[in-house]
Design an enzyme around this catalytic site. Sequence first.
Site, PDB file in Angstrom:
ATOM      1  N   ASP A  30      55.684 -68.033   9.672  1.00 21.90           N
ATOM      2  CA  ASP A  30      56.690 -67.444   8.788  1.00 21.90           C
ATOM      3  C   ASP A  30      57.195 -66.171   9.460  1.00 21.90           C
ATOM      4  OD1 ASP A  30      57.186 -67.961   5.486  1.00 21.90           O
ATOM      5  OD2 ASP A  30      57.937 -66.074   6.326  1.00 21.90           O
ATOM      6  N   THR A 121      64.357 -79.143   0.899  1.00 25.00           N
ATOM      7  CA  THR A 121      65.316 -80.028   0.234  1.00 25.00           C
ATOM      8  C   THR A 121      66.701 -79.761   0.821  1.00 25.00           C
ATOM      9  OG1 THR A 121      64.002 -79.951  -1.764  1.00 25.00           O
ATOM     10  CG2 THR A 121      66.302 -80.657  -2.007  1.00 25.00           C
ATOM     11  N   GLU A 162      55.362 -76.801  -8.812  1.00 19.69           N
ATOM     12  CA  GLU A 162      54.607 -75.552  -8.837  1.00 19.69           C
ATOM     13  C   GLU A 162      53.695 -75.588 -10.058  1.00 19.69           C
ATOM     14  OE1 GLU A 162      57.280 -72.197  -8.571  1.00 19.69           O
ATOM     15  OE2 GLU A 162      58.209 -73.046  -6.795  1.00 19.69           O
ATOM     16  N   LEU A 257      60.977 -85.120 -21.427  1.00 22.31           N
ATOM     17  CA  LEU A 257      61.700 -85.129 -22.701  1.00 22.31           C
ATOM     18  C   LEU A 257      61.241 -83.932 -23.537  1.00 22.31           C
ATOM     19  CD1 LEU A 257      61.821 -88.917 -23.752  1.00 22.31           C
ATOM     20  CD2 LEU A 257      63.606 -87.539 -22.669  1.00 22.31           C
ATOM     21  N   CYS A 267      64.320 -75.073  -7.956  1.00 26.28           N
ATOM     22  CA  CYS A 267      64.785 -76.388  -7.485  1.00 26.28           C
ATOM     23  C   CYS A 267      65.925 -76.987  -8.317  1.00 26.28           C
ATOM     24  CB  CYS A 267      63.609 -77.358  -7.439  1.00 26.28           C
ATOM     25  SG  CYS A 267      62.421 -76.912  -6.168  1.00 26.28           S
TER      26      CYS A 267
HETATM   27  N1  LIG Z   1      59.165 -74.596  -4.783  1.00 21.34           N
HETATM   28  C1  LIG Z   1      59.103 -75.874  -5.117  1.00 21.34           C
HETATM   29  O1  LIG Z   1      58.522 -76.250  -6.152  1.00 21.34           O
HETATM   30  C2  LIG Z   1      59.719 -76.927  -4.225  1.00 21.34           C
HETATM   31  C3  LIG Z   1      59.390 -78.274  -4.426  1.00 21.34           C
HETATM   32  C4  LIG Z   1      59.955 -79.228  -3.569  1.00 21.34           C
HETATM   33  C5  LIG Z   1      60.840 -78.840  -2.580  1.00 21.34           C
HETATM   34  N2  LIG Z   1      61.151 -77.511  -2.424  1.00 21.34           N
HETATM   35  C6  LIG Z   1      62.065 -77.143  -1.332  1.00 21.34           C
HETATM   36  O2  LIG Z   1      61.284 -76.620  -0.261  1.00 21.34           O
HETATM   37  C7  LIG Z   1      62.013 -75.593   0.419  1.00 21.34           C
HETATM   38  C8  LIG Z   1      61.205 -74.318   0.444  1.00 21.34           C
HETATM   39  O3  LIG Z   1      61.026 -73.875  -0.888  1.00 21.34           O
HETATM   40  P1  LIG Z   1      59.964 -72.747  -1.262  1.00 21.34           P
HETATM   41  O4  LIG Z   1      59.936 -72.676  -2.747  1.00 21.34           O
HETATM   42  O5  LIG Z   1      58.696 -72.972  -0.524  1.00 21.34           O
HETATM   43  O6  LIG Z   1      60.701 -71.464  -0.663  1.00 21.34           O
HETATM   44  P2  LIG Z   1      60.084 -70.023  -0.358  1.00 21.34           P
HETATM   45  O7  LIG Z   1      61.189 -69.068  -0.417  1.00 21.34           O
HETATM   46  O8  LIG Z   1      58.864 -69.801  -1.222  1.00 21.34           O
HETATM   47  O9  LIG Z   1      59.553 -70.140   1.154  1.00 21.34           O
HETATM   48  C9  LIG Z   1      60.379 -70.202   2.265  1.00 21.34           C
HETATM   49  C10 LIG Z   1      59.711 -69.426   3.387  1.00 21.34           C
HETATM   50  O10 LIG Z   1      60.444 -69.610   4.600  1.00 21.34           O
HETATM   51  C11 LIG Z   1      60.359 -68.398   5.330  1.00 21.34           C
HETATM   52  N3  LIG Z   1      61.422 -68.365   6.359  1.00 21.34           N
HETATM   53  C12 LIG Z   1      62.758 -68.254   6.202  1.00 21.34           C
HETATM   54  N4  LIG Z   1      63.367 -68.240   7.405  1.00 21.34           N
HETATM   55  C13 LIG Z   1      62.404 -68.366   8.332  1.00 21.34           C
HETATM   56  C14 LIG Z   1      62.407 -68.401   9.759  1.00 21.34           C
HETATM   57  N5  LIG Z   1      63.542 -68.328  10.476  1.00 21.34           N
HETATM   58  N6  LIG Z   1      61.228 -68.523  10.393  1.00 21.34           N
HETATM   59  C15 LIG Z   1      60.076 -68.600   9.707  1.00 21.34           C
HETATM   60  N7  LIG Z   1      60.006 -68.571   8.349  1.00 21.34           N
HETATM   61  C16 LIG Z   1      61.158 -68.446   7.677  1.00 21.34           C
HETATM   62  C17 LIG Z   1      60.494 -67.327   4.268  1.00 21.34           C
HETATM   63  O11 LIG Z   1      60.013 -66.079   4.713  1.00 21.34           O
HETATM   64  C18 LIG Z   1      59.632 -67.926   3.142  1.00 21.34           C
HETATM   65  O12 LIG Z   1      58.291 -67.492   3.219  1.00 21.34           O
HETATM   66  C19 LIG Z   1      63.345 -75.478  -0.312  1.00 21.34           C
HETATM   67  O13 LIG Z   1      64.297 -76.270   0.333  1.00 21.34           O
HETATM   68  C20 LIG Z   1      63.037 -76.046  -1.686  1.00 21.34           C
HETATM   69  O14 LIG Z   1      64.178 -76.567  -2.317  1.00 21.34           O
HETATM   70  C21 LIG Z   1      60.608 -76.552  -3.211  1.00 21.34           C
END
Ligand SMILES: NC(=O)c1ccc[n+]([C@@H]2O[C@H](COP(=O)([O-])OP(=O)(O)OC[C@H]3O[C@@H](n4cnc5c(N)ncnc54)[C@H](O)[C@@H]3O)[C@@H](O)[C@H]2O)c1
Length: 443
Positions: A30, A121, A162, A257, A267
């Site tokens: 990260d 996503t 989550e 529901l 999301c």
């Molecule tokens: N949160 C959910 O419940 C969930 C469920 C399914 C899918 N998703 C999808 O998963 C993806 C991530 O969601 P999330 O909730 O984990 O997001 P988040 O913001 O919690 O995590 C993303 C991470 O990526 C890091 N990041 C950004 N740019 C970076 C780079 N250049 N190099 C290294 N790290 C970098 C950020 O610092 C952050 O820690 C999204 O596309 C989301 O739609 C999320």
Amino acid sequence: MNISIIGSGYVGLVTGVCLAEIGHKVICADNDQEKIKKLKSGKVPIYEPGLETLLARNMKRRKILFTTSIKEATQKSTVIFIAVGTPSKPNGEADLTYVENVAREIALNIDSYKLIIEKSTVPAETGKRIERTIRLNLPRKYQRKNKVIELDVASNPEFLREGSAIEDFMHPDRVVMGVESKRAEKLLREIYKPLHTHLVVTDINSAEIIKHASNSFLATKISFINSIAQICDRVGADVLKVAEGMGLDKRIGRSFLNVGIGYGGSCFPKDVDAFIRLSEKNGYHFSLLKEVRNVNEEQKASFIRMIEDKLWIIKNKMIGILGLAFKPNTDDMRNAPAIDIIHTLRHEGAVIKAYDPQAMVNAEKILKGVTFCKDPYTLAKGCDCLLVLTEWEEFKKINFQKLRHLMRQTIIFDGRNLFHGDHLEQLGFEYYGIGRGMSKNNR
Ligand SMILES: NC(=O)c1ccc[n+]([C@@H]2O[C@H](COP(=O)([O-])OP(=O)(O)OC[C@H]3O[C@@H](n4cnc5c(N)ncnc54)[C@H](O)[C@@H]3O)[C@@H](O)[C@H]2O)c1
């Protein structure tokens, strides 16, 4: 297998820890230095039940490492998952800046065959763009015809929720693999083999669509039942019974529901927006999804109208908020309906106090002028009403006898239908749920 995850947020971290748990060697990367520092010391920067224990076990087994270096993550692994954020642009489109940045950085550091997997996503056709970005940014030596570097891109959307993320990852309903080479398919099958789960193998575009279509469908189900709740309120029917009666039909199912103040979170709102934009860009007007979004907004507005009606004057009223997170068992405040509701009521002059078991640290960063309380009783003191905005189990244990004596006016607006109205009314509360036939009875 040696696997790297780039982006160690809610999805990346859970994916990394769970892949380590099932036997892979994982590097989580990260670019947030603080986050990586915390993780290296075994601390989980988010609230997700069970994650800290699983992390500790796999750090001890040396199955998981953390780094801020994409170079290290790229060069030490065969498989690289991209799990960075894909937020909304002002026009609703998915902002893929982070995905592009990571693709470019992988390209600059690539030194042997890699399978790059989208976990984030993303809209259809992103896989192709990732591959193109990587090929365009490869070091010069690999751009010569005689020094070709092999790589594959695949899509493996994540469906975890989550609050139950570990259980969802370890026992998924299915794992979707969008692949366009035998090698990519073989590697992905190997990664998920220990889960013994149903695999859906498809092309990359279809895998990308599966994710957006699934979230949009679930959002549609929520907006559908919220619309039914509106009718129930008007005709004096009880939406909980309606949902039960509908949900027992196997073709429909009871999940999603649950009536409330609308969906939120990181999301559904952004994925619905992104799917509408993707459709528009491809010449299709997805009117159904636009209405899903409208219904969701209206759900918050009608909740506020009910408060305005029953509380009469909002200005200077003290309103206690029970629950801030967009759903229970998470500290995630992204797009939580509580944010819009609190902003509107504050704008109308209400004094807002709030309590949430886990989300207050994140809430403090975005909600200014709100007094955060240490428990529901401190919250209730002097309040003219309470709003239940998140259905935390913990709230079911509240001693309402005690609470009643602390409040100035004993009114409860239950935005999640968490409580039994009859019980609270017997205790002397005025209780308003959603879709419980209230407006008819109170006309
Ligand atoms: N949160 C959910 O419940 C969930 C469920 C399914 C899918 N998703 C999808 O998963 C993806 C991530 O969601 P999330 O909730 O984990 O997001 P988040 O913001 O919690 O995590 C993303 C991470 O990526 C890091 N990041 C950004 N740019 C970076 C780079 N250049 N190099 C290294 N790290 C970098 C950020 O610092 C952050 O820690 C999204 O596309 C989301 O739609 C999320």
